[in-house]
Design an enzyme around this catalytic site. Structure first.
Site, PDB file in Angstrom:
ATOM      1  N   ASP A  99       0.872  -1.162   0.000  1.00  0.00           N
ATOM      2  CA  ASP A  99       0.000   0.000   0.000  1.00  0.00           C
ATOM      3  C   ASP A  99       0.921   1.227   0.000  1.00  0.00           C
ATOM      4  OD1 ASP A  99      -2.205   1.743   0.427  1.00  0.00           O
ATOM      5  OD2 ASP A  99      -1.823   1.688   2.578  1.00  0.00           O
ATOM      6  N   ASP A 101      -0.262   5.023   0.824  1.00  0.00           N
ATOM      7  CA  ASP A 101      -0.578   6.005   1.856  1.00  0.00           C
ATOM      8  C   ASP A 101      -0.503   5.402   3.252  1.00  0.00           C
ATOM      9  OD1 ASP A 101      -1.017   7.851  -0.142  1.00  0.00           O
ATOM     10  OD2 ASP A 101      -3.163   7.445  -0.252  1.00  0.00           O
ATOM     11  N   GLU A 108      -1.483  10.368   4.093  1.00  0.00           N
ATOM     12  CA  GLU A 108      -2.585   9.951   3.232  1.00  0.00           C
ATOM     13  C   GLU A 108      -2.637  10.988   2.115  1.00  0.00           C
ATOM     14  OE1 GLU A 108      -4.736   7.398   3.172  1.00  0.00           O
ATOM     15  OE2 GLU A 108      -3.844   6.398   4.897  1.00  0.00           O
ATOM     16  N   ARG A 144     -15.018  12.258  -0.943  1.00  0.00           N
ATOM     17  CA  ARG A 144     -13.849  13.077  -0.617  1.00  0.00           C
ATOM     18  C   ARG A 144     -13.484  14.010  -1.763  1.00  0.00           C
ATOM     19  NH1 ARG A 144      -9.602   8.642   1.390  1.00  0.00           N
ATOM     20  NH2 ARG A 144     -10.777   7.371  -0.077  1.00  0.00           N
ATOM     21  N   SER A 188      -2.539   0.763  -4.620  1.00  0.00           N
ATOM     22  CA  SER A 188      -3.054   1.855  -3.796  1.00  0.00           C
ATOM     23  C   SER A 188      -4.423   2.346  -4.227  1.00  0.00           C
ATOM     24  CB  SER A 188      -2.051   3.024  -3.843  1.00  0.00           C
ATOM     25  OG  SER A 188      -2.556   4.166  -3.185  1.00  0.00           O
ATOM     26  N   GLY A 189      -5.169   2.840  -3.252  1.00  0.00           N
ATOM     27  CA  GLY A 189      -6.426   3.513  -3.530  1.00  0.00           C
ATOM     28  C   GLY A 189      -6.194   4.989  -3.815  1.00  0.00           C
ATOM     29  N   LYS A 237      -8.384  -3.797  -4.289  1.00  0.00           N
ATOM     30  CA  LYS A 237      -6.989  -4.211  -4.098  1.00  0.00           C
ATOM     31  C   LYS A 237      -6.864  -5.726  -4.206  1.00  0.00           C
ATOM     32  CE  LYS A 237      -5.224  -0.327  -1.399  1.00  0.00           C
ATOM     33  NZ  LYS A 237      -4.567   0.114  -0.155  1.00  0.00           N
TER      34      LYS A 237
END
Length: 305
Positions: A99, A101, A108, A144, A188-189, A237
């Protein structure tokens, strides 16, 4: 002569000391069993507050090493020491997916970008919910972004003024894995625009990045994000890791991260092992289900030797 109140206090302190001694023998606590006299409790807060103010005012990248996560919270978990089977999988993994962040990086990314654009607090609250697994990831991601709608020029300016902050030890760990011919991926997101600089620093090729893509119009206006990317939704993921394993035929694969979406990657056809890295953020529900909980990348580096 002691008053009845003093006798009761001393008796209570004695019980607490005994309990802590028992817990210490079991490895459940690391703090001293000594209980300071009551007057010390009232004398400490002003100093503590001043100290906290000093720590907060100093450089943020080291926050993972000033917060008392390892000593306070980890004592309740029994997965900080890996089993023989876990070590064997880790040492012989064909590929490791990280990952980004709060794992490879100290921040993040979307929170930092939002802060730069003036919507930091609101976005950070959504991030905490998403990483804890309380809301679907795709819902949290859209919510977000809608709070600040970053333009292309804002993203470029952000990257120029705030380069990525790499977690201590991650560069050495990746070098160690590469020396063992272990393939390394970033899953990663977060967004490719912000992860490419990280990959460049760590020597990870662009084709080994699985992440989301921000979309912009001809004038650089924000349009949204690419929903075709597997990492744009819950379970994404896991899907990305399964694709990586299937395409390359890896016999064993490890996922390292801090959030619920990283934990999801441990499933048949995906990651064999999930290592929770809590050096930046300790998410209790995630850490409790990890095969191995670590607070420093040096633990993983040393275990490879």
């Amino acid at each position: 002569m002691f008053t009845q109140q003093q006798k009761a206090r001393n008796k209570g302190n004695g019980k607490l000391r005994l309990m802590k001694n028992c817990e210490r023998e079991k490895g459940l606590v690391t703090e001293p069993a000594f209980l300071p006299p009551p007057i010390a409790v009232f004398a400490l807060p002003p100093l503590v507050n001043r100290m906290e103010g000093l720590i907060t005012a100093q450089i943020n990248p080291v926050r993972a090493y000033v917060q008392p996560l390892e000593n306070s919270e980890a004592g309740c978990l029994d997965n900080t020491l890996p089993s023989k089977d876990v070590l064997e999988v880790w040492r012989n993994a064909d590929a490791v997916c990280f990952d980004v962040d709060s794992t490879v990086c100290l921040d993040e990314g979307i929170d930092e970008l939002a802060e730069f654009c003036g919507a930091g607090k609101a976005v950070a609250e959504w991030t905490a919910r998403a990483m804890g697994g309380s809301v679907p990831f795709e819902e949290a991601l859209a919510a977000r972004l809608s709070l600040f709608n970053p333009s292309l020029s804002q993203v470029q300016e952000f990257l120029k003024k705030q380069p990525p902050r790499i977690s201590p030890g991650i560069d050495e760990l990746i070098k160690k894995l590469k020396a063992k011919s272990t393939a390394v991926y970033l899953v990663s997101g977060g967004f490719r625009q912000m992860i490419h600089p990280v990959a460049s620093i760590l020597g990870i090729p662009p084709e080994n990045i699985f992440a989301n893509q921000l979309l912009f119009g001809n004038s650089g206006e924000f349009l949204g994000f690419d929903t075709n990317e597997p990492t744009s939704r819950s379970g994404g993921k896991a899907t990305a890791v399964q694709q990586i394993r299937k395409i390359h035929g890896y016999k064993s694969l490890v996922m390292i991260g801090d959030g619920a979406t990283d934990l999801e990657a441990r499933k048949p056809g995906g990651a064999d092992l999930f290592i929770c890295y809590a050096g930046v953020q300790l998410r209790d529900a995630v850490a409790a289900k990890a095969d191995w909980l670590v607070f420093r990348f040096t633990d993983l580096i040393n275990s490879l030797e």
